[in-house]
Design a protein around this motif. Structure first.
Motif, PDB file in Angstrom:
ATOM      1  N   LYS A 119       0.742  -1.347  -0.075  1.00 20.79           N
ATOM      2  CA  LYS A 119       0.129   0.039   0.229  1.00 20.79           C
ATOM      3  C   LYS A 119       1.043   1.400  -0.015  1.00 20.79           C
ATOM      4  CE  LYS A 119      -3.964   2.051   2.199  1.00 20.79           C
ATOM      5  NZ  LYS A 119      -4.956   2.107   3.239  1.00 20.79           N
ATOM      6  N   ALA A 120       2.033   1.146   0.489  1.00 14.40           N
ATOM      7  CA  ALA A 120       3.234   2.312   0.624  1.00 14.40           C
ATOM      8  C   ALA A 120       3.774   2.442  -0.691  1.00 14.40           C
ATOM      9  CB  ALA A 120       3.949   2.243   1.764  1.00 14.40           C
ATOM     10  N   GLY A 121       3.689   1.535  -1.496  1.00 12.79           N
ATOM     11  CA  GLY A 121       4.194   1.697  -2.943  1.00 12.79           C
ATOM     12  C   GLY A 121       5.223   0.742  -3.242  1.00 12.79           C
ATOM     13  N   HIS A 122       5.612  -0.266  -2.480  1.00 11.75           N
ATOM     14  CA  HIS A 122       6.544  -1.149  -2.645  1.00 11.75           C
ATOM     15  C   HIS A 122       6.008  -2.284  -3.687  1.00 11.75           C
ATOM     16  CE1 HIS A 122       9.827   0.242  -0.068  1.00 11.75           C
ATOM     17  NE2 HIS A 122       8.871   0.529   0.652  1.00 11.75           N
ATOM     18  N   ASN A 123       7.047  -2.791  -4.504  1.00 13.74           N
ATOM     19  CA  ASN A 123       6.705  -4.084  -5.318  1.00 13.74           C
ATOM     20  C   ASN A 123       7.172  -5.080  -4.286  1.00 13.74           C
ATOM     21  OD1 ASN A 123       6.399  -6.099  -7.013  1.00 13.74           O
ATOM     22  ND2 ASN A 123       7.896  -5.325  -8.488  1.00 13.74           N
ATOM     23  N   VAL A 124       6.100  -5.985  -3.626  1.00 16.24           N
ATOM     24  CA  VAL A 124       6.526  -6.839  -2.879  1.00 16.24           C
ATOM     25  C   VAL A 124       6.485  -8.296  -2.922  1.00 16.24           C
ATOM     26  CG1 VAL A 124       5.886  -7.551  -0.277  1.00 16.24           C
ATOM     27  CG2 VAL A 124       5.478  -5.195  -1.185  1.00 16.24           C
ATOM     28  N   ARG A 125       7.423  -8.994  -2.497  1.00 17.99           N
ATOM     29  CA  ARG A 125       7.395 -10.675  -2.769  1.00 17.99           C
ATOM     30  C   ARG A 125       7.405 -11.050  -1.262  1.00 17.99           C
ATOM     31  NH1 ARG A 125       7.978 -13.031  -7.817  1.00 17.99           N
ATOM     32  NH2 ARG A 125       7.164 -10.905  -8.062  1.00 17.99           N
ATOM     33  N   LEU A 126       6.656 -12.110  -1.145  1.00 14.67           N
ATOM     34  CA  LEU A 126       6.746 -12.938   0.195  1.00 14.67           C
ATOM     35  C   LEU A 126       7.335 -14.290  -0.379  1.00 14.67           C
ATOM     36  CD1 LEU A 126       3.326 -12.393   1.541  1.00 14.67           C
ATOM     37  CD2 LEU A 126       5.204 -11.945   2.772  1.00 14.67           C
ATOM     38  N   ILE A 127       8.434 -14.627   0.622  1.00 11.39           N
ATOM     39  CA  ILE A 127       8.911 -15.962   0.342  1.00 11.39           C
ATOM     40  C   ILE A 127       8.617 -17.091   1.523  1.00 11.39           C
ATOM     41  CG2 ILE A 127      11.128 -17.212   0.400  1.00 11.39           C
ATOM     42  CD1 ILE A 127      12.378 -15.195  -1.286  1.00 11.39           C
ATOM     43  N   ASP A 128       8.040 -18.015   1.307  1.00  8.55           N
ATOM     44  CA  ASP A 128       7.641 -18.977   2.278  1.00  8.55           C
ATOM     45  C   ASP A 128       8.884 -20.103   2.539  1.00  8.55           C
ATOM     46  OD1 ASP A 128       6.616 -20.621   4.442  1.00  8.55           O
ATOM     47  OD2 ASP A 128       4.592 -21.094   3.215  1.00  8.55           O
ATOM     48  N   ALA A 129       9.671 -19.867   3.629  1.00 15.12           N
ATOM     49  CA  ALA A 129      10.646 -20.949   3.768  1.00 15.12           C
ATOM     50  C   ALA A 129      10.454 -21.488   5.129  1.00 15.12           C
ATOM     51  CB  ALA A 129      11.989 -19.931   4.051  1.00 15.12           C
ATOM     52  N   ASP A 130       9.271 -21.714   5.559  1.00 17.50           N
ATOM     53  CA  ASP A 130       8.939 -22.240   6.899  1.00 17.50           C
ATOM     54  C   ASP A 130       8.020 -23.605   6.396  1.00 17.50           C
ATOM     55  OD1 ASP A 130       7.793 -23.210   9.039  1.00 17.50           O
ATOM     56  OD2 ASP A 130       7.410 -21.401  10.083  1.00 17.50           O
ATOM     57  N   PRO A 131       8.555 -24.632   6.738  1.00 15.86           N
ATOM     58  CA  PRO A 131       7.815 -25.949   6.333  1.00 15.86           C
ATOM     59  C   PRO A 131       6.512 -26.022   6.950  1.00 15.86           C
ATOM     60  CG  PRO A 131       9.928 -26.646   7.294  1.00 15.86           C
ATOM     61  CD  PRO A 131       9.923 -25.212   7.506  1.00 15.86           C
ATOM     62  N   GLN A 132       6.092 -25.354   7.778  1.00 14.55           N
ATOM     63  CA  GLN A 132       4.440 -25.354   8.038  1.00 14.55           C
ATOM     64  C   GLN A 132       3.709 -24.793   7.102  1.00 14.55           C
ATOM     65  OE1 GLN A 132       3.818 -23.735  11.949  1.00 14.55           O
ATOM     66  NE2 GLN A 132       5.384 -24.870  12.863  1.00 14.55           N
ATOM     67  N   GLY A 133       4.371 -23.949   5.997  1.00 11.39           N
ATOM     68  CA  GLY A 133       3.604 -23.539   4.807  1.00 11.39           C
ATOM     69  C   GLY A 133       2.434 -22.459   5.123  1.00 11.39           C
ATOM     70  N   THR A 134       2.610 -21.616   6.174  1.00 10.48           N
ATOM     71  CA  THR A 134       1.581 -20.691   6.595  1.00 10.48           C
ATOM     72  C   THR A 134       1.144 -19.585   5.454  1.00 10.48           C
ATOM     73  OG1 THR A 134       1.824 -21.104   8.820  1.00 10.48           O
ATOM     74  CG2 THR A 134       0.474 -19.266   8.247  1.00 10.48           C
ATOM     75  N   LEU A 135       2.373 -19.253   4.844  1.00 15.34           N
ATOM     76  CA  LEU A 135       2.034 -18.286   3.772  1.00 15.34           C
ATOM     77  C   LEU A 135       1.533 -18.679   2.562  1.00 15.34           C
ATOM     78  CD1 LEU A 135       5.123 -15.894   3.827  1.00 15.34           C
ATOM     79  CD2 LEU A 135       3.094 -15.917   5.078  1.00 15.34           C
ATOM     80  N   SER A 136       1.928 -20.095   2.316  1.00 20.63           N
ATOM     81  CA  SER A 136       1.414 -20.924   0.870  1.00 20.63           C
ATOM     82  C   SER A 136      -0.131 -21.275   0.956  1.00 20.63           C
ATOM     83  CB  SER A 136       2.189 -22.049   0.444  1.00 20.63           C
ATOM     84  OG  SER A 136       3.733 -21.692   0.668  1.00 20.63           O
TER      85      SER A 136
END
Length: 240
Positions: free
Chosen positions: A28-45
């Motif tokens: 929202k502040a203007g960034h081009n954002v990428r999330l990386i899920d490096a946790d085996p629990q996979g919450t982001l995914s």
């Protein structure tokens, strides 16, 4: 491109939910954002699967060898901010993520067990000489526990907390978990809520810490640019 890593030894700190909230605040502040899920629990995914909006993209990294080339590719593609949800516990993947961080955030609930569990993460962050900040998360809206947690952190880390404790603290409210279940960030689920305002202020604190121009994604001409300690911030109003 700046890389923020959220890392903690103990589960249940709200690390993944915080990563999502900060990603949407940065977007929202203007960034081009990428999330990386490096946790085996996979919450982001799993959150991404429930989400209708295509942004932000969530990528999964399974091996240590993938982290550096993936960050390089994201930088070359125009991404201005990458947020990595690192694996909990002790692992080579967590070490590699921290090694490439511009800022490491260490979330902790205001309990003795959670704060004691930050020790190994803090040792690793210091071993790589990385800037860091604690984020007190899931805190009660008022009460002595918040102050006790801050004092314990100071004892554990042997530091002046006013320099390394991100502000504001994030209060425990149902809309954080409700948003996660709906495939949303809290700013989308409850845009006028206190939770959203706290996340926005926390992102502003982080952005000032990094010395970044939100709209351009470049280093700002700020007196805090290049510092290796977080900036001072005001005390949150709800601390007693």
């Amino acid at each position: 491109m700046h890389t923020i890593v959220l890392a903690t030894q103990k589960g249940g700190s709200g690390k993944s939910t915080l990563a999502i909230s900060l990603a949407l605040a940065a977007k929202k502040a203007g960034h081009n954002v990428r999330l990386i899920d490096a946790d085996p629990q996979g919450t982001l995914s799993n959150w991404r699967k429930r989400r209708v909006d295509a942004e932000p993209i969530v990528e999964t990294i399974d091996t240590v060898q993938d982290i550096e080339p993936r960050l390089r590719a994201l930088r070359d593609s125009g991404v201005t901010l990458t947020i990595i949800d690192a694996a909990g516990g002790v692992s080579s993947a967590r070490t590699a993520a921290i090694r490439h961080a511009d800022l490491c955030l260490i979330p902790a609930r205001p309990t003795t067990a959670d704060i004691e569990a930050t020790a190994s993460t803090l040792s690793l962050v210091r071993a790589w000489s990385k800037p860091f900040a604690f984020v007190l998360n899931q805190v009660p809206s008022r009460g002595r526990r918040i102050d006790d947690a801050a004092e314990t952190l100071a004892d554990e880390a042997a530091i002046d907390l006013i320099e390394v404790l991100a502000r504001p603290f994030i209060v425990m409210r149902n809309d954080h978990q409700d948003a996660l279940s709906a495939g949303l960030a809290v700013s989308e689920y409850a845009p006028t809520s206190k939770s959203t305002e706290e996340i926005r202020r926390l992102w502003n604190w982080i952005e000032a810490r990094l010395g970044v121009d939100a709209s351009a994604g470049v280093v700002a001409t700020s007196p805090f640019a290049g510092l290796h300690l977080p900036i001072r911030a005001e005390q949150p109003a709800f601390i007693l």
